[in-house]
Motif scaffolding. Structure first.
Motif, PDB file in Angstrom:
ATOM      1  N   MET A  15       7.200  18.670   2.816  1.00 42.94           N
ATOM      2  CA  MET A  15       6.005  19.549   2.285  1.00 42.94           C
ATOM      3  C   MET A  15       5.120  19.652   3.625  1.00 42.94           C
ATOM      4  O   MET A  15       5.004  18.601   4.129  1.00 42.94           O
ATOM      5  N   GLY A  16       4.228  20.935   3.653  1.00 39.99           N
ATOM      6  CA  GLY A  16       3.310  20.939   4.718  1.00 39.99           C
ATOM      7  C   GLY A  16       2.339  20.280   4.680  1.00 39.99           C
ATOM      8  O   GLY A  16       1.410  20.501   5.851  1.00 39.99           O
ATOM      9  N   SER A  17       1.955  19.817   3.351  1.00 37.29           N
ATOM     10  CA  SER A  17       0.413  19.206   3.228  1.00 37.29           C
ATOM     11  C   SER A  17       0.435  17.791   2.468  1.00 37.29           C
ATOM     12  O   SER A  17       1.468  17.616   1.660  1.00 37.29           O
ATOM     13  N   PRO A  18      -0.510  17.145   2.844  1.00 40.81           N
ATOM     14  CA  PRO A  18      -0.445  15.749   2.079  1.00 40.81           C
ATOM     15  C   PRO A  18      -0.718  15.805   0.818  1.00 40.81           C
ATOM     16  O   PRO A  18      -2.003  16.714   0.507  1.00 40.81           O
ATOM     17  N   ASN A  19      -0.242  15.085  -0.198  1.00 35.40           N
ATOM     18  CA  ASN A  19      -0.625  15.268  -1.775  1.00 35.40           C
ATOM     19  C   ASN A  19       0.038  14.152  -2.238  1.00 35.40           C
ATOM     20  O   ASN A  19       0.687  13.152  -1.752  1.00 35.40           O
ATOM     21  N   GLN A  20      -0.065  14.157  -3.764  1.00 37.79           N
ATOM     22  CA  GLN A  20       0.559  13.032  -4.506  1.00 37.79           C
ATOM     23  C   GLN A  20       1.776  12.987  -4.470  1.00 37.79           C
ATOM     24  O   GLN A  20       2.360  11.836  -4.893  1.00 37.79           O
ATOM     25  N   HIS A  21       2.533  13.927  -4.133  1.00 40.90           N
ATOM     26  CA  HIS A  21       4.119  14.036  -4.202  1.00 40.90           C
ATOM     27  C   HIS A  21       4.488  13.247  -3.133  1.00 40.90           C
ATOM     28  O   HIS A  21       5.949  13.298  -2.749  1.00 40.90           O
ATOM     29  N   ASN A  22       3.821  12.732  -1.815  1.00 43.68           N
ATOM     30  CA  ASN A  22       4.299  12.409  -0.741  1.00 43.68           C
ATOM     31  C   ASN A  22       3.735  10.802  -0.513  1.00 43.68           C
ATOM     32  O   ASN A  22       3.722  10.468   0.851  1.00 43.68           O
ATOM     33  N   ARG A  23       3.557  10.064  -1.522  1.00 43.96           N
ATOM     34  CA  ARG A  23       3.139   8.888  -1.392  1.00 43.96           C
ATOM     35  C   ARG A  23       4.295   7.787  -1.597  1.00 43.96           C
ATOM     36  O   ARG A  23       4.951   7.973  -2.654  1.00 43.96           O
ATOM     37  N   GLU A  81       0.766  -1.238  -0.098  1.00 45.83           N
ATOM     38  CA  GLU A  81      -0.034   0.174  -0.214  1.00 45.83           C
ATOM     39  C   GLU A  81       0.724   1.348   0.193  1.00 45.83           C
ATOM     40  O   GLU A  81       1.857   1.143   0.195  1.00 45.83           O
ATOM     41  N   ASP A  82       0.463   2.469  -0.544  1.00 48.89           N
ATOM     42  CA  ASP A  82       1.037   3.680  -0.486  1.00 48.89           C
ATOM     43  C   ASP A  82       0.859   4.341   0.938  1.00 48.89           C
ATOM     44  O   ASP A  82      -0.193   4.305   1.474  1.00 48.89           O
ATOM     45  N   VAL A  83       2.021   4.881   1.582  1.00 46.18           N
ATOM     46  CA  VAL A  83       1.832   5.338   2.752  1.00 46.18           C
ATOM     47  C   VAL A  83       2.609   6.796   2.726  1.00 46.18           C
ATOM     48  O   VAL A  83       3.262   7.121   1.534  1.00 46.18           O
ATOM     49  N   THR A  95       8.988  16.715  -5.660  1.00 47.74           N
ATOM     50  CA  THR A  95       8.346  17.186  -6.867  1.00 47.74           C
ATOM     51  C   THR A  95       8.825  17.038  -8.071  1.00 47.74           C
ATOM     52  O   THR A  95       8.387  17.747  -8.914  1.00 47.74           O
ATOM     53  N   GLY A  96      10.092  16.437  -8.250  1.00 48.06           N
ATOM     54  CA  GLY A  96      10.697  16.114  -9.467  1.00 48.06           C
ATOM     55  C   GLY A  96      12.030  17.004  -9.901  1.00 48.06           C
ATOM     56  O   GLY A  96      12.569  16.923 -10.727  1.00 48.06           O
ATOM     57  N   GLU A  97      12.158  17.884  -9.006  1.00 50.67           N
ATOM     58  CA  GLU A  97      13.577  18.915  -9.316  1.00 50.67           C
ATOM     59  C   GLU A  97      14.942  18.092  -9.240  1.00 50.67           C
ATOM     60  O   GLU A  97      14.835  17.089  -8.491  1.00 50.67           O
TER      61      GLU A  97
END
Length: 210
Positions: free
Chosen positions: A181-189, A148-150, A164-166
């Motif tokens: 990063m301060g918020s959960p999003n697709q970049h931190n799975r 699973e993704d966590v 984020t790809g840099e």
């Protein structure tokens, strides 16, 4: 038992588990590679220091699946070791220790070099750093499942381990910046990939805590 011993030697993915087995979970002491599922790169470190910010050991993302510098060990938080082989619970506080250098995944209030988010480094010596090495596993069920993704949320600063790809230039050309990063999003799975998943022991363990 032979399967278990062979895998500890070869660092191969454990294939002898069934769907209902505890081996479907990530356990204390497991040695894993962690894939960022949005950018398809694995969490990585090496003895290369940041040229800015803290000057500590850099943490990056790499595309290669077979780089030994991408193995990390799942451990308990300082002064609160987890029993080797015990399943990691969702919300549990852990340390993520780089196998090759013995430094812990760490973040603090420095700016990351490319995106200017929060710098993530590898810190400490021989697996011991400080309280800023502690992360909680954010997952949906009761325990951290291997497929699973966590997310990993930093206890001290509340950021999420992210990419984020840099991309860096020399001397680590093509590797991606890892930051907080301060918020959960697709970049931190993140998802566990290759590794050695320590089996829960059927017998009490005495000197086997991490």
């Amino acid at each position: 038992q032979m399967c278990y011993i062979r895998l500890l030697t070869l660092l191969l993915l454990l294939h002898c588990d069934g769907r209902d087995s505890e081996l479907n979970y990530v356990t204390c002491g497991s040695l894993v590679k962690l894939l960022n599922t949005r950018h398809n790169v694995r969490l990585h470190s090496h003895d290369v220091k940041y040229g800015s910010g803290s000057g500590q050991q850099s943490v990056t993302g790499v595309e290669s699946a077979d780089d030994a510098n991408s193995y990390w060990q799942i451990r308990g938080k300082p002064n609160h070791p987890c029993q080797r082989g015990s399943t990691i619970k969702c919300g549990q506080a852990i340390r993520i220790t780089h196998m090759k250098t013995g430094r812990n995944l760490h973040t603090h209030h420095f700016s990351s070099p490319l995106s200017h988010n929060q710098e993530v480094s590898a810190f400490g010596e021989n697996g011991e750093g400080d309280d800023l090495d502690v992360w909680t596993v954010q997952c949906d069920g009761e325990h951290w499942e291997r497929d699973e993704d966590v997310r990993f949320k930093h206890v001290g600063t509340d950021v999420f381990l992210s990419i984020t790809g840099e991309q860096y230039g020399q001397p680590i050309r093509g590797q991606r910046e890892v930051h907080g990063m301060g918020s959960p999003n697709q970049h931190n799975r993140w998802r566990t990939m290759e590794g050695v998943f320590i089996q829960p022991s059927l017998e009490p363990l005495r000197h086997d805590e991490l």
